[in-house]
Design a protein around this motif. Structure first.
Motif, PDB file in Angstrom:
ATOM      1  N   ARG A 107       0.857  -1.155   0.117  1.00 40.80           N
ATOM      2  CA  ARG A 107      -0.076  -0.059   0.002  1.00 40.80           C
ATOM      3  C   ARG A 107       0.913   1.259   0.174  1.00 40.80           C
ATOM      4  N   ALA A 108       0.404   2.237  -0.239  1.00 43.03           N
ATOM      5  CA  ALA A 108       1.011   3.708  -0.126  1.00 43.03           C
ATOM      6  C   ALA A 108       1.244   3.839   1.408  1.00 43.03           C
ATOM      7  N   LEU A 109       2.725   4.478   1.707  1.00 44.51           N
ATOM      8  CA  LEU A 109       3.047   4.995   2.958  1.00 44.51           C
ATOM      9  C   LEU A 109       2.954   6.307   3.157  1.00 44.51           C
ATOM     10  N   ARG A 110       2.347   6.871   3.851  1.00 41.11           N
ATOM     11  CA  ARG A 110       2.039   8.097   4.081  1.00 41.11           C
ATOM     12  C   ARG A 110       2.470   9.135   4.958  1.00 41.11           C
ATOM     13  N   ILE A 111       3.191  10.289   4.713  1.00 44.42           N
ATOM     14  CA  ILE A 111       4.117  11.031   5.530  1.00 44.42           C
ATOM     15  C   ILE A 111       3.375  12.301   5.609  1.00 44.42           C
ATOM     16  N   TRP A 112       3.147  13.009   6.756  1.00 46.07           N
ATOM     17  CA  TRP A 112       2.635  14.001   6.929  1.00 46.07           C
ATOM     18  C   TRP A 112       3.644  15.235   7.717  1.00 46.07           C
ATOM     19  N   SER A 113       3.863  16.279   7.022  1.00 43.86           N
ATOM     20  CA  SER A 113       4.566  17.548   7.600  1.00 43.86           C
ATOM     21  C   SER A 113       3.694  18.496   7.914  1.00 43.86           C
ATOM     22  N   VAL A 114       3.676  18.905   9.140  1.00 40.54           N
ATOM     23  CA  VAL A 114       2.909  19.884   9.798  1.00 40.54           C
ATOM     24  C   VAL A 114       3.566  20.717  10.809  1.00 40.54           C
ATOM     25  N   PRO A 115       3.883  22.081  10.773  1.00 45.17           N
ATOM     26  CA  PRO A 115       3.468  22.890   9.711  1.00 45.17           C
ATOM     27  C   PRO A 115       4.501  22.794   8.592  1.00 45.17           C
ATOM     28  N   SER A 116       3.869  23.064   7.351  1.00 47.27           N
ATOM     29  CA  SER A 116       4.911  22.992   6.076  1.00 47.27           C
ATOM     30  C   SER A 116       5.683  24.179   6.066  1.00 47.27           C
ATOM     31  N   SER A 117       5.380  25.326   6.661  1.00 43.40           N
ATOM     32  CA  SER A 117       6.214  26.573   6.486  1.00 43.40           C
ATOM     33  C   SER A 117       6.140  26.735   4.987  1.00 43.40           C
ATOM     34  N   PRO A 134      16.453   2.424   0.481  1.00 46.95           N
ATOM     35  CA  PRO A 134      16.764   1.677  -0.828  1.00 46.95           C
ATOM     36  C   PRO A 134      15.645   1.115  -1.379  1.00 46.95           C
ATOM     37  N   ARG A 135      14.434   0.934  -0.381  1.00 44.17           N
ATOM     38  CA  ARG A 135      13.320   0.281  -0.773  1.00 44.17           C
ATOM     39  C   ARG A 135      12.417   1.265  -1.663  1.00 44.17           C
ATOM     40  N   LEU A 136      12.913   2.516  -1.933  1.00 48.68           N
ATOM     41  CA  LEU A 136      11.772   3.547  -2.524  1.00 48.68           C
ATOM     42  C   LEU A 136      11.076   2.971  -3.777  1.00 48.68           C
ATOM     43  N   ASP A 137      11.748   2.046  -4.488  1.00 52.73           N
ATOM     44  CA  ASP A 137      11.147   1.642  -5.836  1.00 52.73           C
ATOM     45  C   ASP A 137      10.306   0.604  -5.477  1.00 52.73           C
ATOM     46  N   ASP A 138      10.202   0.127  -4.312  1.00 53.81           N
ATOM     47  CA  ASP A 138       9.264  -1.027  -4.037  1.00 53.81           C
ATOM     48  C   ASP A 138       7.963  -0.517  -3.350  1.00 53.81           C
ATOM     49  N   TRP A 139       7.821   0.639  -3.007  1.00 51.38           N
ATOM     50  CA  TRP A 139       6.655   1.134  -2.167  1.00 51.38           C
ATOM     51  C   TRP A 139       6.190   2.639  -2.678  1.00 51.38           C
ATOM     52  N   ASP A 140       5.000   2.982  -2.758  1.00 47.45           N
ATOM     53  CA  ASP A 140       4.683   4.288  -3.050  1.00 47.45           C
ATOM     54  C   ASP A 140       4.364   5.121  -2.013  1.00 47.45           C
ATOM     55  N   ILE A 141       5.107   6.293  -1.990  1.00 53.76           N
ATOM     56  CA  ILE A 141       5.016   7.296  -0.914  1.00 53.76           C
ATOM     57  C   ILE A 141       4.548   8.481  -0.966  1.00 53.76           C
ATOM     58  N   GLU A 142       3.312   8.984  -0.279  1.00 51.74           N
ATOM     59  CA  GLU A 142       2.592  10.012  -0.376  1.00 51.74           C
ATOM     60  C   GLU A 142       2.932  10.890   0.680  1.00 51.74           C
ATOM     61  N   ILE A 143       3.491  11.997   0.433  1.00 49.61           N
ATOM     62  CA  ILE A 143       3.804  13.236   1.061  1.00 49.61           C
ATOM     63  C   ILE A 143       2.970  14.163   1.472  1.00 49.61           C
ATOM     64  N   VAL A 144       2.194  14.449   2.452  1.00 42.39           N
ATOM     65  CA  VAL A 144       1.243  15.570   2.721  1.00 42.39           C
ATOM     66  C   VAL A 144       1.780  16.767   3.307  1.00 42.39           C
ATOM     67  N   SER A 145       1.756  18.010   3.286  1.00 37.62           N
ATOM     68  CA  SER A 145       2.488  19.092   4.010  1.00 37.62           C
ATOM     69  C   SER A 145       1.168  20.073   4.235  1.00 37.62           C
ATOM     70  N   SER A 146       1.094  20.416   5.480  1.00 39.43           N
ATOM     71  CA  SER A 146      -0.089  21.276   5.851  1.00 39.43           C
ATOM     72  C   SER A 146       0.402  22.582   6.825  1.00 39.43           C
ATOM     73  N   ASP A 147      -0.381  23.611   6.576  1.00 36.50           N
ATOM     74  CA  ASP A 147      -0.148  24.700   7.355  1.00 36.50           C
ATOM     75  C   ASP A 147      -1.361  25.485   7.632  1.00 36.50           C
ATOM     76  N   ILE A 148      -1.389  26.419   8.650  1.00 36.20           N
ATOM     77  CA  ILE A 148      -2.499  27.190   8.633  1.00 36.20           C
ATOM     78  C   ILE A 148      -2.525  28.490   8.032  1.00 36.20           C
ATOM     79  N   ASP A 149      -1.296  28.847   7.710  1.00 34.62           N
ATOM     80  CA  ASP A 149      -1.118  30.036   6.848  1.00 34.62           C
ATOM     81  C   ASP A 149      -1.093  29.723   5.265  1.00 34.62           C
ATOM     82  N   THR A 150      -2.231  30.348   4.634  1.00 31.21           N
ATOM     83  CA  THR A 150      -2.372  30.056   3.164  1.00 31.21           C
ATOM     84  C   THR A 150      -1.274  30.743   2.442  1.00 31.21           C
ATOM     85  N   GLU A 151      -0.852  31.752   2.825  1.00 36.64           N
ATOM     86  CA  GLU A 151       0.227  32.684   1.666  1.00 36.64           C
ATOM     87  C   GLU A 151       1.508  31.736   1.864  1.00 36.64           C
TER      88      GLU A 151
END
Length: 281
Positions: A107-117, A134-151
């Motif tokens: 399955r996809a491995l999911r990483i969350w970075s908060v706050p994104s700055s 080294p296992r990056l080719d064997d797994w899908d990685i999803e990176i989500v990054s969030s912040d309260i500051d829209t700009e």
């Protein structure tokens, strides 16, 4: 400056309480100059004759546009690539290895970075994975990054950085993943497309419920701006957002042990992190 546009002690207390309820951030008295300066700037920009008039608009404006602008003005975004790199080593050498060992189905491995700055952390995670896992080719990685500051989110999506932001990057990585753009450095388009930037207020339960099923959360140097109650509520939201066995990485001066008993303390060779138990549901 007119007397009407002065910020009184009572005005400051009212604003501090309101901003805390909206964001979880609590401004100490030592931040009074910073807060007053930002408020007066926004009062002038909106032609508000007094703090009372401005505060009424912020609270009751139907669109919420000025509140978001004020939040953008009040948040501090100071970071650079590969900050606290030892946690990135822990990511590739320990945390991800444990997660994939316990994950029975692909399955996809999911990483969350908060706050994104301005994006240095999530893009830095992507670069570190490309270079060191080294296992990056064997797994899908999803990176989500969030912040309260829209700009700052818009700035992160552009991926354009000053020399200060990239000062810790080896020249080989700078040449590989960036190109010069005048006095700035523009990150590779494929990396920009690899990170999904979203707005989130970690103190808003509805916002947090939209972020689920993560394996690793990086939340570094945010909780230092919160009081004990807001820290506890945020920790509980992170717990709900994680898959069983998932990890939270905090800043070097922060400790989940003083905030919540939900997480296990994991002392890996590279870093101390906090884990949602595998048996949790």
């Amino acid at each position: 400056m007119t007397q009407a546009r002065m910020i009184s002690d009572e005005d400051f207390r009212k604003f501090r309480e309101f901003f805390y309820r909206k964001t979880g951030m609590l401004f100490e008295d030592s931040k009074r100059y910073f807060v007053d300066k930002r408020l007066l700037e926004r009062m002038a920009a909106t032609d508000s004759e007094s703090f009372r008039a401005y505060f009424t608009m912020v609270r009751f404006q139907a669109s919420g546009e000025e509140l978001q602008t004020l939040i953008n003005a009040m948040t501090v975004n100071e970071t650079y690539f590969f900050r606290e790199e030892y946690q990135f080593r822990c990511l590739v050498d320990s945390m991800l290895e444990e997660i994939v060992t316990h994950t029975r189905q692909q399955r996809a491995l999911r990483i969350w970075s908060v706050p994104s700055s301005s994006g240095e952390e999530p893009y830095g995670i992507a670069i570190y994975l490309l270079e060191h896992w080294p296992r990056l080719d064997d797994w899908d990685i999803e990176i989500v990054s969030s912040d309260i500051d829209t700009e700052i989110l818009n700035q992160a999506r552009r991926g354009r950085y000053t020399h200060r932001s990239i000062q810790n990057l080896p020249p080989s990585l700078l040449a590989k993943y960036f190109r010069r753009d005048g006095d700035h450095y523009l990150i590779d388009q494929e990396l920009r497309e690899a990170v999904d930037f979203t707005r989130v207020n970690v103190s808003d339960a509805a916002d947090m419920r939209r972020h689920r099923h993560f394996d690793i959360i990086f939340c570094r140097n945010l909780l230092i701006y919160f009081d004990d109650l807001s820290r506890k509520q945020t920790a509980e939201s992170f717990y709900d957002a994680l898959n069983p066995g998932g990890f939270v990485c905090l800043g070097h001066s922060e400790s989940m042990s003083r905030i919540s008993s939900l997480f296990r303390v994991r002392k890996f060779p590279e870093a101390i992190v906090y884990q949602k138990p595998w048996e949790a549901r």
